[in-house]
Design an enzyme around this catalytic site. Structure first.
Site, PDB file in Angstrom:
ATOM      1  N   THR A 236       0.452  -1.658  -0.108  1.00 56.76           N
ATOM      2  CA  THR A 236       0.385  -0.556   0.534  1.00 56.76           C
ATOM      3  C   THR A 236       0.824   1.264   0.104  1.00 56.76           C
ATOM      4  O   THR A 236       0.600   1.841  -0.794  1.00 56.76           O
ATOM      5  CB  THR A 236      -1.130   0.172   1.195  1.00 56.76           C
ATOM      6  OG1 THR A 236      -1.317  -1.533   1.672  1.00 56.76           O
ATOM      7  CG2 THR A 236      -1.878   1.143   0.906  1.00 56.76           C
ATOM      8  N   ASP A 237       1.864   1.025   0.734  1.00 59.60           N
ATOM      9  CA  ASP A 237       2.817   2.526   1.020  1.00 59.60           C
ATOM     10  C   ASP A 237       3.710   2.425  -0.130  1.00 59.60           C
ATOM     11  O   ASP A 237       3.301   3.671  -1.176  1.00 59.60           O
ATOM     12  CB  ASP A 237       3.932   2.321   2.247  1.00 59.60           C
ATOM     13  CG  ASP A 237       4.069   2.916   2.666  1.00 59.60           C
ATOM     14  OD1 ASP A 237       3.044   3.897   3.333  1.00 59.60           O
ATOM     15  OD2 ASP A 237       4.624   3.067   4.215  1.00 59.60           O
ATOM     16  N   MET A 238       4.138   1.457  -0.880  1.00 65.15           N
ATOM     17  CA  MET A 238       5.143   1.707  -2.400  1.00 65.15           C
ATOM     18  C   MET A 238       3.606   2.524  -3.461  1.00 65.15           C
ATOM     19  O   MET A 238       4.008   2.936  -4.696  1.00 65.15           O
ATOM     20  CB  MET A 238       5.129   0.709  -2.399  1.00 65.15           C
ATOM     21  CG  MET A 238       6.877   0.359  -1.691  1.00 65.15           C
ATOM     22  SD  MET A 238       7.890  -0.711  -1.988  1.00 65.15           S
ATOM     23  CE  MET A 238       6.642  -2.509  -1.436  1.00 65.15           C
TER      24      MET A 238
END
Length: 404
Positions: A221-223
């Site tokens: 989700t971050d990337m």
């Protein structure tokens, strides 16, 4: 080329002469960008994204630094602003194995930090002091993009929000990324990959069929948010060329993860179908999953009836292709349990290499579940230059290996 120099100017900001972006920093320009090797050569980015996990004013690990690293890879001149008290927290995030790779004199560098900060330069700046803000404004005058991952509203409190920045540079593109976005009831809530992945549905649909929710092995989700944000910045730069106007970009983990629900979300929104966990299996294609072999695991799929017939022939079970229960994908979906059990009995009888040999040249989608060491000994990894080696004197061996 990595530039990880740190220049502390929080105390001496008033002595700096107002000059160009580069001369104000007292640092040499990134070599790759200076040679014009990237499409974003000439674009100047101020990177205010950081990892300070113990502070409520900043959020995130990969999303912001990953975005600005992509821009740096494309040739942008990215200046990372770090905390005067020790810099970015990831500088200290070393694994046990790293004790032997760094020179004893190098205390503020880690593989984790290098993962998301290649091709950037660093300086420290205290943005809680007016002198630090003054330096930032002088940098903004010659910058194209400012990227931050502060909790929404925090930059405005510090007097360095978008309205302040655009006074010094009306063409500035200010991209902010947070956990939940700048509006709505959760706007001020700190957001982290695993938390938002849970709240926005990813963990609900990830894991074994009858097992517990499982977090992906990476901060997806971050990337993914970093990828979305870098694309939005590229679009804003293109828009500025046509309109002559800068703009504010607001991105969030929550919106990214909701958007990534894709076909699962569409099935719910339009048919009311509640998503399930499928392990490695596919919700609408059978077979398409990992199977245990005699010595490891093999993933393959038959995405249409022709491929299923080919698969049955390769497995030595042509009778399955003519079985009415498995005649087409709809039938295979209805009889998923029976077909999966039969294929599992077949696959476990031989090692992965034997099944790979049979599948070679068949046109079927297939591959083993590789360990990390197998990934980096894979011939395609070498052929596509997915590992780059660069001189780096902080390491005992003098070289740093980076992902392509």
């Amino acid at each position: 080329m990595i530039k990880l120099a740190t220049l502390s100017i929080s105390k001496s900001a008033r002595q700096l002469l107002p000059s160009t972006f580069d001369r104000c920093l007292g640092l040499r320009r990134n070599h790759t960008a200076a040679q014009g090797h990237g499409p974003l050569h000439g674009v100047k980015v101020i990177d205010l994204t950081r990892v300070l996990a113990v502070r409520s004013s900043e959020t995130g690990i990969f999303r912001g630094p990953f975005c600005t690293q992509i821009l740096a890879d494309y040739g942008a001149d990215v200046l990372k602003i770090e905390n005067p008290k020790g810099g970015d927290d990831t500088r200290l995030w070393r694994t046990a194995a790293e004790k032997k790779i760094w020179k004893s004199t190098q205390k503020d560098i880690s593989a984790y930090f290098c993962t998301i900060n290649r091709n950037k330069r660093s300086m420290t700046l205290n943005l809680k002091q007016q002198t630090g803000c003054d330096v930032l404004f002088r940098l903004v005058k010659e910058a194209d993009v400012v990227v931050d991952n502060f909790v929404p509203g925090k930059m405005d409190e510090l007097g360095i929000g978008y309205e302040s920045l655009r006074k010094f540079n009306p063409l500035i593109i200010h991209a902010s990324v947070s956990g939940y976005g700048a509006s709505g009831p959760y706007a001020k809530r700190a957001g982290y990959d695993a938390i938002v992945a849970a709240e926005a549905g990813m963990l609900h649909i990830t894991g074994e069929r009858d097992g517990q929710p499982t977090r992906p092995g990476l901060g997806m989700t971050d990337m993914s948010t970093g990828l979305y944000l870098h694309g939005a910045i590229m679009a804003a730069l293109f828009s500025r060329e046509k309109t002559g106007k800068g703009q504010k970009i607001d991105a969030s983990l929550f919106e990214t993860q909701v958007a990534l629900l894709s076909n699962v979300a569409m099935s719910w929104l339009n048919a009311g179908e509640v998503a399930q966990r499928w392990g490695t299996a596919h919700p609408s294609i059978v077979p398409y999953q990992a199977f245990k072999t005699k010595d490891s695991y093999l993933v393959f799929g038959a995405t249409n009836n022709r491929q299923f017939q080919v698969l049955c022939k390769l497995l030595g079970r042509t009778d399955l292709a003519t079985d009415a229960r498995f005649a087409d994908n709809n039938s295979r979906l209805k009889n998923r349990k029976e077909l999966t059990a039969t294929l599992s009995e077949i696959l476990i009888s031989k090692p992965t290499t034997e099944w790979m040999r049979r599948l070679e040249g068949s046109g079927m989608p297939y591959g083993p579940i590789n360990s990390i060491d197998s990934v980096f000994s894979h011939p395609q990894t070498a052929a596509r230059r997915m590992v780059q080696t660069l001189p780096f004197d902080a390491l005992s061996c003098g070289e740093l290996k980076l992902l392509g």
